[in-house]
Structure formats: structure tokens, C-alpha cells
Design a protein around this motif. Sequence first.
Motif, PDB file in Angstrom:
ATOM      1  N   GLY A 139      30.144  15.004 -47.967  1.00  0.00           N
ATOM      2  CA  GLY A 139      29.353  13.799 -48.194  1.00  0.00           C
ATOM      3  C   GLY A 139      29.754  12.665 -47.269  1.00  0.00           C
ATOM      4  O   GLY A 139      28.905  11.882 -46.819  1.00  0.00           O
ATOM      5  N   GLU A 140      31.044  12.568 -46.953  1.00  0.00           N
ATOM      6  CA  GLU A 140      31.504  11.528 -46.029  1.00  0.00           C
ATOM      7  C   GLU A 140      30.955  11.785 -44.622  1.00  0.00           C
ATOM      8  O   GLU A 140      30.566  10.844 -43.913  1.00  0.00           O
ATOM      9  N   ILE A 141      30.920  13.055 -44.216  1.00  0.00           N
ATOM     10  CA  ILE A 141      30.342  13.382 -42.908  1.00  0.00           C
ATOM     11  C   ILE A 141      28.862  13.006 -42.880  1.00  0.00           C
ATOM     12  O   ILE A 141      28.372  12.409 -41.907  1.00  0.00           O
ATOM     13  N   ILE A 142      28.167  13.331 -43.950  1.00  0.00           N
ATOM     14  CA  ILE A 142      26.743  12.996 -44.036  1.00  0.00           C
ATOM     15  C   ILE A 142      26.551  11.482 -44.028  1.00  0.00           C
ATOM     16  O   ILE A 142      25.630  10.951 -43.385  1.00  0.00           O
ATOM     17  N   PHE A 143      27.421  10.768 -44.715  1.00  0.00           N
ATOM     18  CA  PHE A 143      27.385   9.298 -44.736  1.00  0.00           C
ATOM     19  C   PHE A 143      27.487   8.739 -43.323  1.00  0.00           C
ATOM     20  O   PHE A 143      26.733   7.839 -42.938  1.00  0.00           O
ATOM     21  N   ARG A 149      26.354  -0.812 -34.083  1.00  0.00           N
ATOM     22  CA  ARG A 149      26.613  -0.461 -35.489  1.00  0.00           C
ATOM     23  C   ARG A 149      26.554   1.054 -35.672  1.00  0.00           C
ATOM     24  O   ARG A 149      27.324   1.621 -36.453  1.00  0.00           O
ATOM     25  N   VAL A 150      25.629   1.694 -34.957  1.00  0.00           N
ATOM     26  CA  VAL A 150      25.509   3.151 -35.057  1.00  0.00           C
ATOM     27  C   VAL A 150      26.783   3.826 -34.559  1.00  0.00           C
ATOM     28  O   VAL A 150      27.277   4.788 -35.175  1.00  0.00           O
ATOM     29  N   ILE A 151      27.336   3.325 -33.449  1.00  0.00           N
ATOM     30  CA  ILE A 151      28.543   3.931 -32.882  1.00  0.00           C
ATOM     31  C   ILE A 151      29.713   3.853 -33.860  1.00  0.00           C
ATOM     32  O   ILE A 151      30.557   4.761 -33.909  1.00  0.00           O
ATOM     33  N   LYS A 152      29.785   2.800 -34.663  1.00  0.00           N
ATOM     34  CA  LYS A 152      30.854   2.704 -35.659  1.00  0.00           C
ATOM     35  C   LYS A 152      30.803   3.867 -36.635  1.00  0.00           C
ATOM     36  O   LYS A 152      31.824   4.239 -37.218  1.00  0.00           O
ATOM     37  N   ASN A 153      29.626   4.433 -36.811  1.00  0.00           N
ATOM     38  CA  ASN A 153      29.472   5.584 -37.697  1.00  0.00           C
ATOM     39  C   ASN A 153      29.680   6.902 -36.960  1.00  0.00           C
ATOM     40  O   ASN A 153      30.430   7.765 -37.409  1.00  0.00           O
ATOM     41  N   ALA A 173      26.943  10.475 -40.461  1.00  0.00           N
ATOM     42  CA  ALA A 173      25.819  10.953 -39.660  1.00  0.00           C
ATOM     43  C   ALA A 173      24.571  10.126 -39.926  1.00  0.00           C
ATOM     44  O   ALA A 173      23.782   9.851 -39.016  1.00  0.00           O
ATOM     45  N   GLY A 174      24.396   9.709 -41.169  1.00  0.00           N
ATOM     46  CA  GLY A 174      23.232   8.910 -41.539  1.00  0.00           C
ATOM     47  C   GLY A 174      23.352   7.446 -41.200  1.00  0.00           C
ATOM     48  O   GLY A 174      22.373   6.702 -41.312  1.00  0.00           O
TER      49      GLY A 174
END
Length: 310
Positions: A44-48, A270-274, A50-51
Motif C-alpha cells: 500500500g505504501e508503494i501504491i501511495f 511534488r510528483v518527484i517527492k513521491n 506511485a499514485g
Amino acid sequence: MQRRMFLATLLLAVVAFGFYGWLTAAPLQLAVTAPAYTPNAANGEIIFNAGGCSSCHAVPNQPDRLKLGGGLAIPSPFGTFYAPNISPDPADGIGRWSEGDFVTAVMKGLSPEGTHYFPAFPYTSYAHARVQDVRDLFAYLKTLAPVPGRVRDHDVPFPFDIRRNIGIWKLLFMDGKPFSPDPSRSARWNRGAYLVNSFGHCAECHSPRNFLGGIVSAQRFAGGPNPEGEGWVPNITQKGLSDWSEKDIAYFLETGETPDGDSAGGSMARVIKNTSQLPADDRAAIAEFVKSLPPVEGPPRPPKKPASEG
């Protein structure tokens, strides 16, 4: 004669209203409790990540990307939307939601009350996700700290504020088909395709939209006007990234640095932070898929305004 015309008009109005009600009705909730499933919060953290959930839902102007109290303003041609609180807070967040509520919201764009969410929430992409991954995401979100605070209402003018009309929009622009792997491609390519087209929702920003706000499918990933207002979102097909290698793309997703030494700005920062938090294999998978996108000509960029004199 006038009586017949009146009755005919009335009948047509009733039929039209009934047809409108059928078109805009909310579908039934997804069944997510069978078969039995033990959610995996680590996945779920990976999906978090990725999303890019924290890109929109983290409380603005504070350093903790896991403080998911919402409030970020998301401007668009249809009004300004405000990202909701998705923390486990029982009053202001999703603390009282069931797993079924969450899966239905993410994959169908429906609230627990059965109303349509505005497509500023990119459920048109999340609809291609696997239900197990959405359940894992819900399990991960429940491990985070609750954040009190109710987010203000969206600022959307009439007629775009009529949520029932979104049912028609969904019929036009939301296919809801699950991701189907391509057996002719590698496992890594398929992983990248899945992440990009579902949770990564890359096409939501990197594609031009028509006057109704739907993605122009023939120019998917070909860039276009920034849906949030000023600027231009780049073309990420080989028309725009032909000089980038897979390693360049993966490195950009990790660091935000481009091959020519520039760095990501605006919402992409912001996307790169994820994406920087993703496993290296997932960044490589996304890079392999993006590098495989055939060149597509995007919409023409408007000419730059000349610098004002004096």
C-alpha cells in the motif's frame, strides 16, 4: 388539439427526465469483501507513492508529506477544486469509511453517499488498477496519523457544479477496463504500463483535453496546456523525449534532474517527492514503458509573448 400537444410534450419531458436520471445514476458499489483478503500495507505504501497521493492531499505549506489533511487548491477551466482530507480522522477524513467505500471512491469516483466525485480526482486512471492494490492502499492510509480539519467546498460555478451531470461525463470518458498485460512485452514493461496508466495517472496531466475536459485519446501523453493554469506540460512520447534514455527517465524520477542539468519545477516537483520513494525497479519499469511510447505530435504551443518594452 392543444390538449394533445400538451400531453405529448409532457410525456416527452417525463421520458427525457427519466433518461437523464438513468444516464446520471450512480452505479452499484464494488464487491470487495469476497474472496477474503489480508491487505498488505507495505505494498500500500508503494501504491501511495506511485499514485502521488501526498502531492495533492498533504496539507499545503508544511513539511510533512504524510499529513494528509488536504486543502490544496487545484485550479482548472471549470473552477477551483480543493483536495479533501484523506487522513484517518473520523470526523473530517476517511476514518469512518469502510474498505468498500474506499475502493468505490477510487475506482468508480463515487462517495460513500453515492454521489459522483468531480474528475479532478483522477479516478478515470485509477479505474484501471487492481482491486487488491486499492485495498492495500487503504490499509496503508489507516496506519497514518489522523489530521483534523474540514476542507472548504469546491469553487465551481453553474452548470459544472451539478454532480449528476458527471454521470454523463463518465459515460463519455471513463472506460473502467482493468489493466490487461501485453504478453509480447517484458514483465518490467508491463509493470511500468500498469503504474503509468493506473495509479501514476500520468496521462491526466500529460495529455491535452477537449472542451468537456476529457483527454484527447489520439494525443495521449503528447503534452498540452497545464490543466492547473499557467505553463505547458511536456510531451512524454518519443516526440518529446527522443533524446532521453531509460536511465535518464529513471534518474529524473528519482532526483528531478534532467539530462541537460535542469530540474523539475511546479507540480512535477511534488510528483518527484513521491516517485523518489518508489523502489528502483519500479522507476526502471516506468522508464521502460515511457521510452516505448511512439512519437505523437501534441497540440501547438502558443507563441511566447514578447517582453514588454520599457
